[in-house]
Design a protein around this motif. Structure first.
Motif: not given
Length: 702
Positions: A611, A615-616
């Motif tokens: 995750e 996401n980054t």
């Protein structure tokens, strides 16, 4: 200054202790990681921290002890039920009672009549152990302790539990630790009285006693004042050693270098893009360091693709303006060659002579290069640690740039800076390192951080897919290859493993070859450097379109045309690794994609990792998250690289003490740089205790 005599009892070999023979001595040496051919010492067992505490104080009687609890019982021994001869599977049972009820003590494989001697019928004994249940009756299997009533004080009511190794029993370890506590000398105090009062911390010796021989379970707890005190001491010793090294490298000697900015400006003009604000700021920091009379000792931290090499080149140009030379050192020949390819055309435009020194250079070329470095006509040398062999002499080495620092410990930093005359040191790392780790490993360095990506770098689209979608992935990949794209396909293992259900690089290579023929190449860590180099060069040149690899490609390979990164079994990789691997794509102007394939079922931690990556792209955020999910030990490959692992401090629990120790160490050396007087003596004792005495000869008098 030699080690203070008062510490001698703590540095005595464990073999000199009663009951520790050659066999146990060898086991201890291995367990505590003593250097080859040396023995473990008394201090090793005292610094072996318990992982928990057993409380044997409950003496409530048989009827009132819950099953699963540890209890100490005063028992009347009633009967021995001995198994028939030759029956080894039936245990020996001892029936006993107290005023509240009855219990059976169970012993498997009890030979030689010792049980009958330890628990004579008709007598009273104290036994301590875990209460179990069998049928309707309470029982205790193999009690931990059996003692006569008059010897009750020998039974440890509060007992620390230790991590053990095969062949070492807790009884033996405990005996050796208690004997070691007896030899603890009175040690001078290095923490101020006010600080100790405020925090409720005991003295050093007292803290060790609380942890190893607690009277109450709370005394040995990981957050107890005693453990806090010992963790702080360990951090303080580490931070002091780094601060002393810093003082030696930075304060003592440096050269105020004068420079014009002419060559650096030429390089900036030759760049195909504008510098980012971060690059400008880092270069300003470096120029300030170079101009000051102190030696530069700076860590340049920047994510993959943030443009560290360009900053290093500007620094080397500035050094050239001052009339000195620079050396750029990379961990592998492949990386050295890549740095050279990046900076060589820029050097040419700016009028700088730059050479690549490798182990494979023809002899004549090598002689020419060495002569050029010796007479000063070559300003920049790029290479591996071969640059620092004794045969290579620089006319005037002014700057050493080291790439991928975490493979170099503090000792290597000192050795490198000895090659030149008061050389400046710039270290680059592409591993974004969280603040706590920067302090632990680089507390002796100033830090510059590059946070933005250079202009023109594209974000990478990241997707997470189950490996059951393999066929879809192959079809999609085929379409992209048709368009001329290049892809990496990374697997966790080189070859098939009997113990892990993981697709290996060799298997995946075979499968992709069936689908795509000669467009596929394979590279992994077991190949020779030459083989690896050939495969990588083929991929760089575009001869192959898919490179199947293990994590050998994690660091530094630059192929701008490669826009697809597929990571198989992504759940098996750490966050930092996934981030580094993803950084291999997105280096050109085209949009890039990273696909994380995982196998079901996913653990919670693996889910959190995937995750985070999805996401980054901020390496610093990722590093902080990695520290949270993984703990500090592995983050810098501590286990392999001789980095300071901690024995008393547990970073997750005690990390607030590290900032504390960092500030205290710097303040202390500002106040008392020569470590003189009683305070200095106490601090030197601390450094010896934590084996940081390598720093002691560096202490400047006054």
């Amino acid at each position: 200054m030699p080690r203070p005599d008062l510490l001698n009892p703590l540095f005595r070999s464990l073999k000199s202790m009663k009951g520790v023979g050659p066999q146990l001595g060898a086991l201890f040496a291995k367990f505590f990681g003593a250097p080859d051919g040396q023995d473990a010492v008394v201090l090793d067992v005292l610094f072996h921290m318990p992982s928990g505490v057993i409380d044997r104080r409950a003496q409530n009687g048989i009827a009132f002890t819950p099953v699963g609890s540890i209890a100490t019982l005063k028992l009347h021994i009633d009967e021995h039920i001995v198994p028939p001869r030759g029956n080894t599977r039936t245990p020996l049972r001892v029936k006993a009672h107290d005023e509240s009820g009855e219990i059976t003590l169970v012993f498997f494989g009890a030979k030689g009549g010792w049980v009958e001697r330890a628990l004579p019928i008709g007598e009273t004994r104290y036994v301590s152990g875990e209460i179990g249940f069998f049928g309707h009756d309470k029982q205790m299997t193999h009690p931990d302790y059996i003692v006569e009533p008059e010897k009750l004080d020998t039974l440890p009511m509060v007992e620390p539990v230790y991590p053990l190794t095969h062949g070492l029993s807790s009884k033996v370890l405990r005996r050796v630790i208690l004997a070691s506590l007896e030899t603890l000398p009175i040690i001078p105090e290095w923490i101020g009285k006010d600080r100790r009062m405020l925090l409720g911390w005991p003295g050093f010796t007292e803290a060790l006693r609380h942890v190893h021989a607690p009277e109450r379970p709370s005394e040995g707890d990981i957050v107890s004042p005693s453990r806090m005190r010992l963790a702080y001491d360990e951090y303080l010793a580490g931070q002091l050693a780094l601060a002393i090294i810093r003082a030696t490298m930075v304060q003592s000697k440096g050269i105020e270098r004068h420079f014009t900015g002419i060559i650096a400006n030429r390089i900036e003009e030759a760049l195909p893009f504008a510098l980012t604000d971060g690059q400008r700021q880092a270069f300003e920091d470096i120029k300030t360091d170079i101009a000051s009379p102190h030696r530069m000792s700076r860590l340049l931290q920047g994510d993959v693709g943030s443009g560290k090499t360009v900053v290093a080149l500007l620094a080397m140009a500035t050094i050239a303006e001052s009339g000195a030379q620079s050396a750029l050192m990379a961990p592998t020949e492949l990386l050295a060659a890549q740095h050279y390819r990046t900076i060589q055309p820029l050097c040419e435009k700016a009028g700088l002579n730059c050479i690549l020194m490798t182990g494979k250079m023809p002899a004549a070329e090598r002689r020419k290069a060495i002569a050029g470095l010796e007479n000063g006509t070559i300003q920049i040398a790029v290479g591996t640690h071969a640059l620092f062999q004794s045969s290579v002499a620089f006319k005037n080495l002014g700057l050493t740039v080291v790439d991928e620092q975490h493979r170099f410990g503090v000792h290597q930093r000192l050795a490198l800076s000895d090659k030149g005359n008061r050389t400046e040191l710039l270290v680059m790392t592409a591993t974004p390192i969280p603040r706590t780790l920067v302090l632990t490993h680089f507390g002796d360095m100033d830090v510059s951080v590059l946070r933005e990506k250079p202009a023109g770098r594209q974000p990478v689209d990241t997707a997470v897919l189950s490996s059951s979608e393999y066929d879809r992935v192959i079809n999609r990949l085929a379409a992209r290859l048709e368009e001329g794209a290049q892809a990496y396909w990374v697997c966790p293992l080189v070859e098939e493993s009997e113990t892990l259900d993981v697709v290996s690089a060799e298997d995946r290579f075979a499968a992709l070859k069936d689908a795509f023929g000669d467009k596929v190449a394979l590279v992994h860590g077991r190949m020779s450097a030459t083989q690896k180099q050939e495969v990588m060069e083929g991929f760089q040149a575009g001869d192959t379109q898919i490179l199947v690899a293990t994590t050998v490609i994690e660091v530094g390979v630059d192929v701008p045309n490669a826009t697809i990164m597929i990571i198989e079994h992504a759940e098996r990789f750490g966050l930092a690794q996934l981030h580094q691997l993803r950084g291999r794509v997105g280096r050109g102007s085209a949009r890039s994609a990273c696909l994380l394939l995982y196998n079901e079922p996913l653990s919670e931690t693996a889910k959190a990792r995937l995750e985070t990556i999805k996401n980054t792209e901020d390496g610093f955020l990722i590093a902080e998250k990695d520290l949270e999910l993984r703990g500090q030990g592995d983050l810098l490959g501590t286990r392999q690289s001789g980095m300071p692992g901690y024995r008393l401090a547990v970073p997750d629990v005690h990390k607030h003490l590290l900032e504390f120790a960092h500030e205290d160490a710097r303040a202390l050396l500002d106040r008392n740089p020569g470590l003189t007087g009683p305070e200095g003596e106490a601090i030197r004792t601390l450094l010896y205790l934590f084996r940081k005495d390598l720093a002691i000869p560096l202490i400047k008098a006054g």
